[in-house]
Design an enzyme around this catalytic site. Structure first.
Site, PDB file in Angstrom:
ATOM      1  N   ARG A  65      16.648  -7.432 -36.347  1.00 38.45           N
ATOM      2  CA  ARG A  65      15.785  -6.128 -35.633  1.00 38.45           C
ATOM      3  C   ARG A  65      14.411  -5.544 -36.040  1.00 38.45           C
ATOM      4  O   ARG A  65      13.578  -5.888 -35.815  1.00 38.45           O
ATOM      5  CB  ARG A  65      16.516  -5.527 -35.503  1.00 38.45           C
ATOM      6  N   GLU A 120      36.086  -3.364 -26.239  1.00 32.65           N
ATOM      7  CA  GLU A 120      34.974  -3.948 -25.141  1.00 32.65           C
ATOM      8  C   GLU A 120      35.105  -5.733 -25.414  1.00 32.65           C
ATOM      9  O   GLU A 120      35.036  -6.337 -26.684  1.00 32.65           O
ATOM     10  CB  GLU A 120      34.066  -3.593 -26.891  1.00 32.65           C
ATOM     11  N   LYS A 179      34.921  -0.674 -23.108  1.00 35.50           N
ATOM     12  CA  LYS A 179      33.186  -0.816 -23.037  1.00 35.50           C
ATOM     13  C   LYS A 179      33.043  -1.778 -22.186  1.00 35.50           C
ATOM     14  O   LYS A 179      33.492  -3.299 -23.506  1.00 35.50           O
ATOM     15  CB  LYS A 179      32.979  -0.479 -23.988  1.00 35.50           C
ATOM     16  N   SER A 213      25.262  -2.440 -23.288  1.00 36.75           N
ATOM     17  CA  SER A 213      23.483  -2.814 -22.093  1.00 36.75           C
ATOM     18  C   SER A 213      24.019  -4.577 -22.459  1.00 36.75           C
ATOM     19  O   SER A 213      22.603  -4.867 -20.986  1.00 36.75           O
ATOM     20  CB  SER A 213      22.167  -2.131 -22.557  1.00 36.75           C
ATOM     21  N   GLY A 214      23.733  -5.271 -23.292  1.00 33.27           N
ATOM     22  CA  GLY A 214      24.310  -6.393 -23.682  1.00 33.27           C
ATOM     23  C   GLY A 214      22.579  -7.840 -23.352  1.00 33.27           C
ATOM     24  O   GLY A 214      23.265  -8.565 -23.361  1.00 33.27           O
ATOM     25  N   GLY A 215      21.348  -6.633 -23.454  1.00 32.49           N
ATOM     26  CA  GLY A 215      20.711  -7.726 -23.424  1.00 32.49           C
ATOM     27  C   GLY A 215      19.852  -6.941 -22.406  1.00 32.49           C
ATOM     28  O   GLY A 215      18.651  -7.907 -22.264  1.00 32.49           O
ATOM     29  N   ARG A 253      21.260  -1.740 -27.578  1.00 36.42           N
ATOM     30  CA  ARG A 253      19.931  -2.333 -27.260  1.00 36.42           C
ATOM     31  C   ARG A 253      19.062  -1.337 -26.850  1.00 36.42           C
ATOM     32  O   ARG A 253      17.394  -1.133 -26.856  1.00 36.42           O
ATOM     33  CB  ARG A 253      19.330  -3.712 -27.093  1.00 36.42           C
TER      34      ARG A 253
HETATM   35  P1  13P Z   1      23.930  -3.832 -26.871  1.00 32.12           P
HETATM   36  O1  13P Z   1      23.992  -2.306 -26.186  1.00 32.12           O
HETATM   37  O2  13P Z   1      22.959  -4.045 -27.078  1.00 32.12           O
HETATM   38  O3  13P Z   1      24.796  -5.062 -26.303  1.00 32.12           O
HETATM   39  O4  13P Z   1      25.073  -2.764 -28.070  1.00 32.12           O
HETATM   40  C1  13P Z   1      26.231  -2.413 -26.973  1.00 32.12           C
HETATM   41  C2  13P Z   1      27.107  -3.177 -28.724  1.00 32.12           C
HETATM   42  O5  13P Z   1      27.971  -1.966 -29.170  1.00 32.12           O
HETATM   43  C3  13P Z   1      28.172  -4.016 -28.685  1.00 32.12           C
HETATM   44  O6  13P Z   1      28.919  -4.415 -29.175  1.00 32.12           O
END
Ligand code: 13P
Length: 331
Positions: free
Chosen positions: A31, A177, A219, A261-263, A294
């Site tokens: 990042r 998650e 999650k 959010s995953g991208g 993100r």
């Molecule tokens: P993102 O929202 O960027 O996907 O990150 C969340 C997260 O904790 C991934 O493990």
């Protein structure tokens, strides 16, 4: 158990969500590369200090997920206060990423297995002593021609259940998650099918391992088209299929679901959450909120650029506030 239930409920309180600031050092370095900031311990400390000291952040954020390095760091802008103490003083619950990453799954090409169970009990005890009250473990499921395999889904779900059980034994709420990645050219229907399979096996394993579902936070990914798919499903379709998949596969004992959010773009991540809450809130047995990395930080990171602290904080609070509204379908 009462305490775990209370913490889980606080984490997913309406109007609030979780800030995922648990990027591992290599991810955080990536990042920083993207904004031309030198990657080192002090800059990572400074950036997290900016995030956690954002004025009014506690209005929208219930918990922050930290990385091992970060949970040991302290504020930089005033007298040195451990981040865990700073967050607690604002009424924000400190959490900790405890998996040690998704590694190649032996015997299965292009699939991953999350590691970190060895020594986990002792690490959880240490983190609890440092003030953490919840933890996170991310499993990664990839969609491809012939994947995911049953072995990959089962092994990852088993890891999540073993982790969740150890968390509860040690007084931490596990964020569970199981992320089905959006990378690939698959359709939204493919994402639905794989996510359904994954959630199913995950809850089967959690129940088999005596995990109390009222003391976890799920999650998941949203049900969306693969990032390279020619047809991108619209916001209503994403909301409809995500809600259906969760409603059919997540037991009502679970107090809250906090999406990754995953991208997705920051705007879309908010719009999807907002539409789900707007259309389906009255039919949901759990609270639906965010645990974005993100989608909360992307603008803040760019605005900061290594030196513009106020601009970074303004960008973060804008995203946090909009996602808070989205938890009520009011964004
Ligand atoms: P993102 O929202 O960027 O996907 O990150 C969340 C997260 O904790 C991934 O493990």
């Amino acid at each position: 158990m009462e305490n775990l239930k209370e913490i889980a409920n606080q984490m997913v309180l309406k109007g609030k969500g979780i800030l995922a600031a648990d990027e591992s050092t290599p991810t955080c370095d990536k990042r920083f590369d993207s904004i031309g900031v030198e990657k080192n311990f002090n800059n990572r400390n400074e950036y997290r200090d900016l995030l956690f000291n954002t004025p009014d952040i506690e209005k929208y954020i219930s918990g922050v997920i930290l990385f091992d390095e970060t949970i040991r760091q302290s504020t930089t802008c005033d007298k040195s206060i451990p981040f865990t103490e700073l967050l607690k003083s604002k009424g924000i619950i400190p959490g900790i990423k405890v998996d040690t990453g998704a590694k190649d799954f032996s015997g299965f090409k292009n699939e991953k297995i999350t590691e970190g169970l060895d020594g986990l009990r002792d690490r959880l005890k240490e983190y609890y002593g440092m003030g953490a009250r919840f933890a996170k473990w991310r499993a990664v499921i990839t969609i491809g021609e012939t994947i995911p395999s049953d072995a990959c889904i089962h092994s990852n779900a088993n890891g999540l259940a073993r982790y969740a059980s150890l968390c509860q034994e040690n007084g931490l709420v596990p964020i569970v998650e199981p992320e089905v990645l959006m990378d690939g050219s698959h359709t939204i229907e493919d994402c639905y099918d794989v996510s359904q399979r994954t959630l199913n096996v995950t809850f089967e394993q959690l129940i088999m391992h005596h995990v109390d579902l009222s003391g976890i936070v799920l999650k998941p990914n949203m049900i969306i088209s693969g990032s390279d798919c020619d047809t991108q499903a619209d916001i209503d379709k994403v909301a409809e299929l995500t809600f259906k998949c969760l409603k059919d596969n997540v037991p009502s004992d679970v107090p809250g679901i906090a999406f990754l959010s995953g991208g997705q773009s920051s705007d879309l991540a908010t719009a999807h959450l907002n539409t789900m809450n707007k259309k389906y809130m009255s039919e949901m047995p759990w609270n639906l909120t965010f645990s974005y990395g993100r989608a909360l930080q992307e603008d803040a990171l760019k605005a900061w650029g290594g030196s513009n602290r106020n601009e970074g904080q303004e960008a973060l609070i804008f995203r946090a506030k909009n996602n808070s509204l989205a938890t009520k379908g009011e964004a």
